[in-house]
Design a protein around this motif. Sequence first.
Motif, mmCIF file in Angstrom:
data_model
loop_
_atom_site.group_PDB
_atom_site.id
_atom_site.type_symbol
_atom_site.label_atom_id
_atom_site.label_comp_id
_atom_site.label_asym_id
_atom_site.label_seq_id
_atom_site.Cartn_x
_atom_site.Cartn_y
_atom_site.Cartn_z
ATOM 1 N N MET A 190 0.839 -1.195 0.000
ATOM 2 C CA MET A 190 0.000 0.000 0.000
ATOM 3 C C MET A 190 0.876 1.247 0.000
ATOM 4 O O MET A 190 1.895 1.306 0.682
ATOM 5 C CB MET A 190 -0.905 0.008 1.240
ATOM 6 N N ASN A 191 0.474 2.252 -0.769
ATOM 7 C CA ASN A 191 1.236 3.495 -0.823
ATOM 8 C C ASN A 191 1.177 4.227 0.506
ATOM 9 O O ASN A 191 0.196 4.142 1.248
ATOM 10 C CB ASN A 191 0.685 4.403 -1.918
ATOM 11 N N SER A 192 2.237 4.975 0.806
ATOM 12 C CA SER A 192 2.250 5.810 2.005
ATOM 13 C C SER A 192 1.202 6.905 1.869
ATOM 14 O O SER A 192 1.043 7.506 0.805
ATOM 15 C CB SER A 192 3.632 6.444 2.182
ATOM 16 N N ARG A 193 0.483 7.165 2.957
ATOM 17 C CA ARG A 193 -0.547 8.211 2.966
ATOM 18 C C ARG A 193 -0.075 9.337 3.878
ATOM 19 O O ARG A 193 0.073 9.136 5.091
ATOM 20 C CB ARG A 193 -1.875 7.630 3.449
ATOM 21 N N ILE A 194 0.151 10.497 3.294
ATOM 22 C CA ILE A 194 0.754 11.617 4.027
ATOM 23 C C ILE A 194 -0.181 12.821 3.973
ATOM 24 O O ILE A 194 -0.735 13.142 2.915
ATOM 25 C CB ILE A 194 2.123 11.989 3.421
ATOM 26 N N LEU A 195 -0.353 13.470 5.116
ATOM 27 C CA LEU A 195 -1.075 14.738 5.195
ATOM 28 C C LEU A 195 -0.047 15.822 5.479
ATOM 29 O O LEU A 195 0.725 15.712 6.431
ATOM 30 C CB LEU A 195 -2.114 14.673 6.321
ATOM 31 N N TYR A 196 -0.009 16.849 4.647
ATOM 32 C CA TYR A 196 1.024 17.896 4.754
ATOM 33 C C TYR A 196 0.335 19.215 5.108
ATOM 34 O O TYR A 196 -0.439 19.749 4.320
ATOM 35 C CB TYR A 196 1.754 18.027 3.411
ATOM 36 N N LEU A 197 0.616 19.735 6.311
ATOM 37 C CA LEU A 197 0.101 21.039 6.726
ATOM 38 C C LEU A 197 1.205 22.076 6.580
ATOM 39 O O LEU A 197 2.220 22.028 7.277
ATOM 40 C CB LEU A 197 -0.389 20.998 8.173
ATOM 41 N N ALA A 198 1.026 23.015 5.652
ATOM 42 C CA ALA A 198 2.011 24.073 5.411
ATOM 43 C C ALA A 198 1.404 25.402 5.826
ATOM 44 O O ALA A 198 0.418 25.850 5.236
ATOM 45 C CB ALA A 198 2.401 24.109 3.938
ATOM 46 N N THR A 199 1.975 26.044 6.845
ATOM 47 C CA THR A 199 1.477 27.352 7.255
ATOM 48 C C THR A 199 1.774 28.372 6.163
ATOM 49 O O THR A 199 2.765 28.263 5.438
ATOM 50 C CB THR A 199 2.106 27.802 8.581
ATOM 51 N N ALA A 200 0.898 29.373 6.061
ATOM 52 C CA ALA A 200 0.990 30.340 4.962
ATOM 53 C C ALA A 200 1.496 31.706 5.417
ATOM 54 O O ALA A 200 1.301 32.702 4.720
ATOM 55 C CB ALA A 200 -0.372 30.488 4.281
ATOM 56 N N ASP A 201 2.168 31.778 6.592
ATOM 57 C CA ASP A 201 2.681 33.065 7.079
ATOM 58 C C ASP A 201 3.652 33.680 6.095
ATOM 59 O O ASP A 201 3.696 34.886 5.899
ATOM 60 C CB ASP A 201 3.375 32.885 8.433
ATOM 61 N N ALA A 202 4.488 32.838 5.509
ATOM 62 C CA ALA A 202 5.425 33.285 4.482
ATOM 63 C C ALA A 202 5.440 32.232 3.393
ATOM 64 O O ALA A 202 5.032 31.096 3.615
ATOM 65 C CB ALA A 202 6.817 33.493 5.069
ATOM 66 N N ARG A 203 5.896 32.589 2.213
ATOM 67 C CA ARG A 203 5.788 31.663 1.094
ATOM 68 C C ARG A 203 6.870 30.588 1.090
ATOM 69 O O ARG A 203 6.780 29.629 0.317
ATOM 70 C CB ARG A 203 5.793 32.442 -0.221
ATOM 71 N N GLY A 204 7.871 30.728 1.943
ATOM 72 C CA GLY A 204 8.904 29.693 2.010
ATOM 73 C C GLY A 204 8.333 28.349 2.419
ATOM 74 O O GLY A 204 8.718 27.303 1.881
ATOM 75 N N HIS A 205 7.400 28.339 3.388
ATOM 76 C CA HIS A 205 6.768 27.089 3.800
ATOM 77 C C HIS A 205 6.000 26.468 2.635
ATOM 78 O O HIS A 205 6.030 25.251 2.426
ATOM 79 C CB HIS A 205 5.802 27.338 4.960
ATOM 80 N N LEU A 206 5.299 27.304 1.880
ATOM 81 C CA LEU A 206 4.489 26.803 0.777
ATOM 82 C C LEU A 206 5.359 26.341 -0.392
ATOM 83 O O LEU A 206 5.039 25.346 -1.054
ATOM 84 C CB LEU A 206 3.522 27.891 0.308
ATOM 85 N N MET A 207 6.449 27.043 -0.665
ATOM 86 C CA MET A 207 7.365 26.607 -1.727
ATOM 87 C C MET A 207 7.970 25.250 -1.380
ATOM 88 O O MET A 207 8.063 24.360 -2.232
ATOM 89 C CB MET A 207 8.479 27.637 -1.924
ATOM 90 N N ARG A 208 8.386 25.100 -0.131
ATOM 91 C CA ARG A 208 8.937 23.810 0.309
ATOM 92 C C ARG A 208 7.869 22.720 0.180
ATOM 93 O O ARG A 208 8.139 21.613 -0.274
ATOM 94 C CB ARG A 208 9.422 23.934 1.749
ATOM 95 N N ALA A 209 6.632 23.051 0.576
ATOM 96 C CA ALA A 209 5.546 22.071 0.498
ATOM 97 C C ALA A 209 5.314 21.615 -0.934
ATOM 98 O O ALA A 209 5.210 20.409 -1.204
ATOM 99 C CB ALA A 209 4.268 22.664 1.088
ATOM 100 N N GLN A 210 5.230 22.559 -1.878
ATOM 101 C CA GLN A 210 4.928 22.132 -3.248
ATOM 102 C C GLN A 210 6.065 21.306 -3.846
ATOM 103 O O GLN A 210 5.828 20.336 -4.578
ATOM 104 C CB GLN A 210 4.557 23.342 -4.127
ATOM 105 N N LEU A 211 7.304 21.652 -3.516
ATOM 106 C CA LEU A 211 8.428 20.856 -3.993
ATOM 107 C C LEU A 211 8.352 19.418 -3.479
ATOM 108 O O LEU A 211 8.484 18.451 -4.234
ATOM 109 C CB LEU A 211 9.753 21.483 -3.540
ATOM 110 N N LEU A 212 8.108 19.282 -2.163
ATOM 111 C CA LEU A 212 8.114 17.951 -1.558
ATOM 112 C C LEU A 212 6.869 17.155 -1.921
ATOM 113 O O LEU A 212 6.951 15.932 -2.110
ATOM 114 C CB LEU A 212 8.239 18.083 -0.036
ATOM 115 N N VAL A 213 5.731 17.822 -2.024
ATOM 116 C CA VAL A 213 4.504 17.111 -2.402
ATOM 117 C C VAL A 213 4.655 16.502 -3.794
ATOM 118 O O VAL A 213 4.331 15.323 -4.018
ATOM 119 C CB VAL A 213 3.282 18.047 -2.331
ATOM 120 N N HIS A 214 5.137 17.280 -4.746
ATOM 121 C CA HIS A 214 5.327 16.741 -6.096
ATOM 122 C C HIS A 214 6.334 15.588 -6.083
ATOM 123 O O HIS A 214 6.120 14.556 -6.743
ATOM 124 C CB HIS A 214 5.800 17.837 -7.046
ATOM 125 N N ALA A 215 7.432 15.751 -5.349
ATOM 126 C CA ALA A 215 8.456 14.705 -5.305
ATOM 127 C C ALA A 215 7.931 13.444 -4.627
ATOM 128 O O ALA A 215 8.212 12.318 -5.069
ATOM 129 C CB ALA A 215 9.698 15.218 -4.584
#
Length: 365
Positions: A1-26
């Motif tokens: 079974m594939n790993s099931r991950i929930l990713y919570l990225a705070t939106a205070d600054a865009r660095g958290h969101l940039m990191r999230a989109q990079l890792l989510v796609h990967a």
Amino acid sequence: MNSRILYLATADARGHLMRAQLLVHALREAGAEVQVLTTSKQGQVFLQRFAIQAELLSEHYAVQFDDQQNMQRRATNRNVAHYLFRPGRMLRDMLHLGRRLRHADLIINDSFHPALLYMGMLPGWRRKVVHVYGASLKVALLSNFQGMWPPQFGRLFAWIVQRQVDAARARIEHDFAYGVDDAQAPALYRLPTPVALAADTPQQPAVEAAVYLNPHFRQPALADALSAGLAQAGLAAHRVGEGYAGRDGWLAVDPLWADRAAAAQLLVSAPGMAALSIARVYRRPIILVLSDQPEQTSNAARAASLQLLHRVVTWRGDAMDFQQQVAQAAVQLCAEQALAAESSGAGRERARLRIDAWVQRLLNL
């Protein structure tokens, strides 16, 4: 079974969101099922530009800044207190996250969302929580109340947060200067901040100066003086900043900014982990726009100790002074960079190694 991950990225600054989109796609490319949560509607829109559909958890928790990216400590502390103690805020988010955790193998907390800090020390939930945070951000968080309350309260706050962080399944501390093989302790992993892979063949013409300012920068005079300073130095600039969207050539978001940055003569940004990581990985000189934000002040100081090719400029409310700071820094950095040019291929490989290290660690967890 594939790993099931929930990713919570705070939106205070865009660095958290940039990191999230990079890792989510990967992670998805590696076969994991990943769902994303964030903490503002603007954050949702930002992630959509990178083909990530995120659910809104709630907008009640947020760090507060003025229009020059100076952190407003009293407003932030007041907001956090309301989030923690008002019914229907943190408790509601915890109940929602608890329901989602039943169907997830792992939940990533990027970075320090209070609901997951608390859930990460409770039986049942703690075995699934992984805290992701910048090394300098943790130091800033733990010292946040020093000097504001009697010393014993500051020490108590730091102790509570440290206990919450340490109790979770694992912690991934990242920094722009860490290597992929840095030492790892039980349940604490140190990884380099992930960086986007620049395209082998850029889809857009190369730019001389790639500028990125996060949404907290909204002071019009600062933007105009920055643009004038780069023009005075003879550089054409590609400028991105949500706070200046539509103003004199500024864009709100550019999904290809990393491509432009990797090939630019010069970068301009606040000293966040993401910008410093791009400068370090692709060996680009960078002008750091410094404001009163504790972790970024620390980052700028460390950039100097690591001999990263950079200059620091500071907005003091004087447009002409700031323009001259920017122009002088740009001329100096471009002259120095001409002596240390490097192909983008080596930077791509360094970026790939960083992302691979994150994917391997998260899937192992």
